[in-house]
Design a protein around this motif. Structure first.
Motif, short mmCIF file in Angstrom:
data_model
loop_
_atom_site.label_atom_id
_atom_site.label_comp_id
_atom_site.label_asym_id
_atom_site.label_seq_id
_atom_site.Cartn_x
_atom_site.Cartn_y
_atom_site.Cartn_z
N GLY A 147 -14.46 -27.94 22.47
CA GLY A 147 -15.07 -28.75 23.51
C GLY A 147 -14.71 -30.22 23.37
O GLY A 147 -14.42 -30.89 24.37
N ASP A 148 -14.69 -30.71 22.14
CA ASP A 148 -14.31 -32.11 21.90
C ASP A 148 -12.87 -32.36 22.35
O ASP A 148 -12.57 -33.40 22.96
N THR A 150 -13.85 -27.37 33.16
CA THR A 150 -13.89 -28.83 33.32
C THR A 150 -15.20 -29.35 32.72
O THR A 150 -16.27 -28.83 33.04
N PRO A 151 -15.13 -30.37 31.85
CA PRO A 151 -16.37 -30.90 31.27
C PRO A 151 -17.30 -31.48 32.33
O PRO A 151 -16.84 -31.97 33.36
N MET A 206 -20.43 -36.14 30.51
CA MET A 206 -19.79 -36.24 29.21
C MET A 206 -18.50 -37.05 29.24
O MET A 206 -17.88 -37.25 28.21
N SER A 259 -14.39 -22.02 17.31
CA SER A 259 -14.05 -22.27 18.71
C SER A 259 -12.53 -22.25 18.89
O SER A 259 -11.78 -22.34 17.92
N GLY A 292 -19.03 -24.20 22.78
CA GLY A 292 -19.67 -25.14 23.70
C GLY A 292 -19.01 -26.50 23.66
O GLY A 292 -18.04 -26.74 22.93
N TRP A 293 -19.59 -27.44 24.43
CA TRP A 293 -19.02 -28.78 24.50
C TRP A 293 -19.19 -29.55 23.19
O TRP A 293 -18.49 -30.53 22.97
N GLN A 294 -20.08 -29.11 22.31
CA GLN A 294 -20.25 -29.77 21.02
C GLN A 294 -19.29 -29.22 19.97
O GLN A 294 -19.24 -29.71 18.84
N SER A 295 -18.52 -28.18 20.30
CA SER A 295 -17.60 -27.56 19.35
C SER A 295 -16.31 -28.37 19.25
O SER A 295 -16.07 -29.30 20.03
N VAL A 318 -11.18 -30.74 24.75
CA VAL A 318 -11.11 -30.71 26.21
C VAL A 318 -11.73 -31.97 26.82
O VAL A 318 -11.18 -32.54 27.76
N ILE A 319 -12.85 -32.42 26.27
CA ILE A 319 -13.48 -33.65 26.77
C ILE A 319 -12.57 -34.85 26.54
O ILE A 319 -12.37 -35.69 27.43
#
Length: 201
Positions: A103-104, A33-34, A38, A178, A97-100, A106-107
């Motif tokens: 990650g984008d 979960t983000p 974010m 990713s 990561g969340w910057q991948s 999922v966010i």
């Protein structure tokens, strides 16, 4: 059912764009979960805003819905929307990561409000994802596009990467290295969706 999803995706096509494949899905087990920082703040529904506007300040706090946040991870063993159960021993569901790119994705998906009936679509130009943002009491879905990337941003879609034990799972692998795991709502749709995406690489 898949024809209904195709029709939903067609409504978001750009002029001259051709739809190749669609698949209704949920996030796979093990997808994190983000962080709250974010995520975009939730937008109150119109009906909720009208009701709260008529209440005094103390009553407004009591009237806030206490429904479970669909972005929160489910406890181990809890049923997901497709009826399958998650297990605490499930493998990792995301790499990067969340910057991948994963990650984008999922966010972006976590920012969708509503029952979270989501559709992943592939066209001759791009990938995009839709979420049902209709209120729970509506019977007709209201779809909203929440994510898109050029077709070249996805390196591969691998269906059932863990074999029969993960029937319906699809790993979406991005060109930055990713990946994220999804579960096809209808498990039998995972293989045809992956095959269609491979034909149009």
């Amino acid at each position: 059912m898949n024809e209904e999803r195709r029709q939903q995706a067609r409504e978001f096509l750009q002029p001259g764009e051709h739809l190749i494949a669609v698949c209704s899905h949920d996030l796979g087990p093990g997808v994190p979960t983000p962080p709250e920082s974010m995520l975009a703040p939730p937008e109150p529904a119109g009906l909720q805003q009208r009701i709260e506007a008529r209440l005094s300040r103390p009553l407004r706090h009591l009237a806030k819905p206490r429904a479970l946040d669909p972005r929160r991870p489910r406890p181990a063993g809890a049923a997901d929307p497709s009826g399958r159960t998650s297990d605490a021993t499930d493998a990792k569901g995301m790499e990067g990561g969340w910057q991948s790119s994963a990650g984008d994705f999922v966010i972006s998906r976590a920012n969708v409000r509503g029952p979270l009936a989501c559709v992943l679509a592939l066209t001759d130009r791009r990938w995009f994802a839709l979420g049902d943002v209709s209120p729970l009491w509506h019977t007709t879905p209201v779809m909203k596009q929440y994510w898109e990337v050029p077709r070249s941003a996805v390196a591969a879609v691998r269906a059932n990467p863990g074999g029969a034990a993960q029937f319906g799972r699809m790993d979406i692998e991005f060109t930055d290295g990713s990946w994220v795991a999804l579960l096809a709502t209808v498990p039998a749709h995972a293989m045809p969706f992956a095959a269609a995406s491979a034909r149009y690489r």
